[in-house]
Scaffold this active site. Structure first.
Site, PDB file in Angstrom:
ATOM      1  N   GLU A   1      29.801  28.675  43.344  1.00  0.00           N
ATOM      2  CA  GLU A   1      31.704  28.580  43.618  1.00  0.00           C
ATOM      3  C   GLU A   1      31.574  29.560  44.722  1.00  0.00           C
ATOM      4  O   GLU A   1      32.451  30.977  44.624  1.00  0.00           O
ATOM      5  CB  GLU A   1      32.430  28.652  42.190  1.00  0.00           C
ATOM      6  CG  GLU A   1      32.542  27.613  41.291  1.00  0.00           C
ATOM      7  CD  GLU A   1      33.130  28.682  40.037  1.00  0.00           C
ATOM      8  OE1 GLU A   1      33.357  30.113  40.115  1.00  0.00           O
ATOM      9  OE2 GLU A   1      33.703  27.975  38.115  1.00  0.00           O
TER      10      GLU A   1
ATOM     11  N   CYS B   1      55.815  49.420  58.253  1.00  0.00           N
ATOM     12  CA  CYS B   1      56.437  51.151  58.131  1.00  0.00           C
ATOM     13  C   CYS B   1      55.837  51.440  56.293  1.00  0.00           C
ATOM     14  O   CYS B   1      56.832  52.144  55.428  1.00  0.00           O
ATOM     15  CB  CYS B   1      57.717  51.117  57.828  1.00  0.00           C
ATOM     16  SG  CYS B   1      58.465  50.141  59.139  1.00  0.00           S
TER      17      CYS B   1
HETATM   18  N1  LLP Z   1      34.644  31.472  41.373  1.00  0.00           N
HETATM   19  C1  LLP Z   1      36.325  33.133  40.097  1.00  0.00           C
HETATM   20  C2  LLP Z   1      35.922  32.103  38.980  1.00  0.00           C
HETATM   21  C3  LLP Z   1      35.782  33.631  40.992  1.00  0.00           C
HETATM   22  O1  LLP Z   1      36.854  34.470  40.383  1.00  0.00           O
HETATM   23  C4  LLP Z   1      36.091  34.505  42.831  1.00  0.00           C
HETATM   24  C5  LLP Z   1      36.659  35.126  43.543  1.00  0.00           C
HETATM   25  C6  LLP Z   1      34.837  33.284  43.585  1.00  0.00           C
HETATM   26  C7  LLP Z   1      34.321  32.229  42.902  1.00  0.00           C
HETATM   27  C8  LLP Z   1      34.483  33.440  44.681  1.00  0.00           C
HETATM   28  O2  LLP Z   1      33.755  34.710  45.044  1.00  0.00           O
HETATM   29  P1  LLP Z   1      32.962  34.385  46.295  1.00  0.00           P
HETATM   30  O3  LLP Z   1      32.028  33.801  46.578  1.00  0.00           O
HETATM   31  O4  LLP Z   1      34.234  34.558  47.414  1.00  0.00           O
HETATM   32  O5  LLP Z   1      32.444  35.871  46.212  1.00  0.00           O
HETATM   33  N2  LLP Z   1      39.904  39.707  47.424  1.00  0.00           N
HETATM   34  C9  LLP Z   1      38.599  39.571  47.195  1.00  0.00           C
HETATM   35  C10 LLP Z   1      38.031  39.119  47.089  1.00  0.00           C
HETATM   36  C11 LLP Z   1      38.207  38.922  45.459  1.00  0.00           C
HETATM   37  C12 LLP Z   1      36.974  37.620  44.374  1.00  0.00           C
HETATM   38  C13 LLP Z   1      37.969  37.040  43.574  1.00  0.00           C
HETATM   39  N3  LLP Z   1      37.347  35.500  42.981  1.00  0.00           N
HETATM   40  C14 LLP Z   1      38.019  40.335  48.419  1.00  0.00           C
HETATM   41  O6  LLP Z   1      38.822  40.345  50.114  1.00  0.00           O
HETATM   42  O7  LLP Z   1      37.020  41.211  48.952  1.00  0.00           O
END
Ligand code: LLP
Length: 426
Positions: free
Chosen positions: A285, A354
């Site tokens: 994912e 702000c």
């Molecule tokens: N699968 C699940 C169940 C997840 O919770 C997430 C990310 C992913 C896949 C994807 O993960 P990735 O490959 O993008 O690392 N807002 C934060 C990141 C939060 C990630 C939440 N879950 C940021 O800006 O760094």
């Protein structure tokens, strides 16, 4: 600005180049994007999206595997359609994300549904669409899903998201696989929950899932989690519960500054070793590693404001457009779009909101003047999707560059649209 380099060395986006003092994405000067669509604008490279996806596909070639793009990283229909055309599956966390995937031409039978709080309505929507799998995160959710599927006369395909209790060694806000976390079911409870699932009439046990965290730079914790899952799958088989797929979540990190993330192949190598000779399909994912470095935020300097202790470059993008610096103290490289023959100075790059937390970058050496364009790099993941309308700021436009062509995939919001659903009282 020197050709093809910035303070961190080469630019992190493979299709971003500094040619004769001018930044271009694929074949298109970013000045042209700003002229045509204004600023702030998120700009993505189709070639970079495609090559990021192909890296996953190649690293998994010869293996039965499905790459489900994590929609939360960037849910623009243009981006989703690029991945749908490449044959991706999708990892969603809401009914809204499912609707987007379907609107972008994604296949329901390649959708996995993660998340700790799925509502009845969302379950119905996903069952009627015919998604591939529900990644169930609690005993209560299991019971509810069985009941909802029964009411609809459907069978719900499920995987239990287990919490393998490994330390992903990443930022605490984005680490999800440790014990004290709201995600997944405890490893120790998994086997009995699978038995319970097997006894429920409207569920089909399809697989097992885990996701230990995001922006992972070390492949070892994921391989450790993979080993734990493989052992559990073997124990379940003894119970007569045979799984078809193993979903290892997302998490692969990218370079924002000077990180040295593994390539997809390096990240997967120890994990694939764990599954050598096994016949379950593997699912992943990934979000950030597919879109993060395929996008940037283009912004214009409104004012230069010399201060007593520091200088500020006040730009037309803000924390509502890109929340990561304010939220996680995240570093995003900032590059001048056009090189300028003025001495460099250190600037905090701040927005008009702000709040003192409204910064995009701090203490950056830039050679700039009022009106210049800046590119905030590595902003393709968790940029636009985490944006808000704070301070009644319309959200940015989004553009996908394909060769020398720029496609507007989301128009800039209008102010009137922001309060169209509101009304004065009385
Ligand atoms: N699968 C699940 C169940 C997840 O919770 C997430 C990310 C992913 C896949 C994807 O993960 P990735 O490959 O993008 O690392 N807002 C934060 C990141 C939060 C990630 C939440 N879950 C940021 O800006 O760094």
């Amino acid at each position: 600005m020197t050709d093809s380099t910035n303070t961190a060395g080469t630019l992190p986006t493979p299709t971003l180049h500094a040619e004769s003092g001018m930044l271009t994405l694929e074949g298109l000067p970013l000045t042209q994007v700003a002229e045509q669509f204004g600023t702030p604008t998120y700009v993505y490279s189709k070639a970079a999206l495609t090559s990021a996806f192909e890296a996953w596909r190649q690293a998994l070639s010869g293996r039965k595997a499905l790459v489900c793009y994590a929609v939360k990283a960037n849910s623009n229909l243009g981006i989703l359609s690029v991945f749908a055309q490449l044959g991706a599956g999708f990892d969603i966390v809401s009914g809204g994300e499912l609707a987007r995937v379907l609107a972008a031409g994604g296949r329901a039978d390649r959708v996995v549904f993660s998340g700790v709080g799925k509502t009845r309505d969302e379950m119905c929507q996903a069952l009627l669409a015919g998604i591939r799998c529900f990644n169930v995160e609690s005993a209560a959710e299991l019971e509810r899903l069985d009941a909802v599927a029964g009411e609809l006369g459907k069978t719900a395909p499920i995987a239990l998201r287990v919490n393998p209790d490994v330390d992903p060694k990443t930022h605490p806000y984005i680490s999800t696989g440790l014990k004290g976390n709201k995600f997944g079911v405890a490893f120790a409870d998994a086997q009995s929950l699978y038995r319970r699932a097997a006894a429920l009439p409207n569920l089909h046990i399809a697989g097992i899932a885990c996701h230990i965290g995001s922006q992972l730079l070390d492949p070892a914790p994921v391989a450790e989690a993979a080993q734990k899952l493989a052992d559990l799958v073997d124990r379940l088989a003894i119970d007569g519960i045979v799984l078809e797929h193993i979903d290892l979540g997302g998490g692969l990190g990218i370079r924002y500054r000077d990180e040295t993330p593994p390539s997809v192949a390096q990240y997967l190598a120890p994990l694939l070793k764990v599954f050598e000779g096994r016949k379950e399909e593997l699912c992943f994912e990934p979000g950030r590693s597919l879109v993060g470095n395929a996008g940037l935020l283009l912004t214009r300097i409104e004012y230069l404001k010399p201060g007593e202790t520091k200088n500020f470059a006040i730009v037309d993008a803000a924390m509502n457009d890109l929340a990561r610096p304010a939220l996680y103290d995240a570093w995003h490289e900032v590059v001048e779009v056009v090189g300028r023959e003025v001495p460099t100075q250190a600037y905090d790059i701040v927005g008009p909101i702000c709040e003192s937390g409204d910064f995009l970058a701090r203490g950056r050496e830039l050679a700039v003047a009022e009106g210049d364009l800046l590119a905030i790099l590595s902003a393709g993941a968790y940029g636009m999707t985490m944006s808000s309308n704070y301070n009644t700021r319309p959200r940015a436009a989004e553009v996908i560059v394909d060769g020398e062509q720029a496609h507007l995939v989301r128009a800039r919001e209008s102010v009137s649209a922001l309060f169209a659903d509101e009304k004065p009282l009385g």
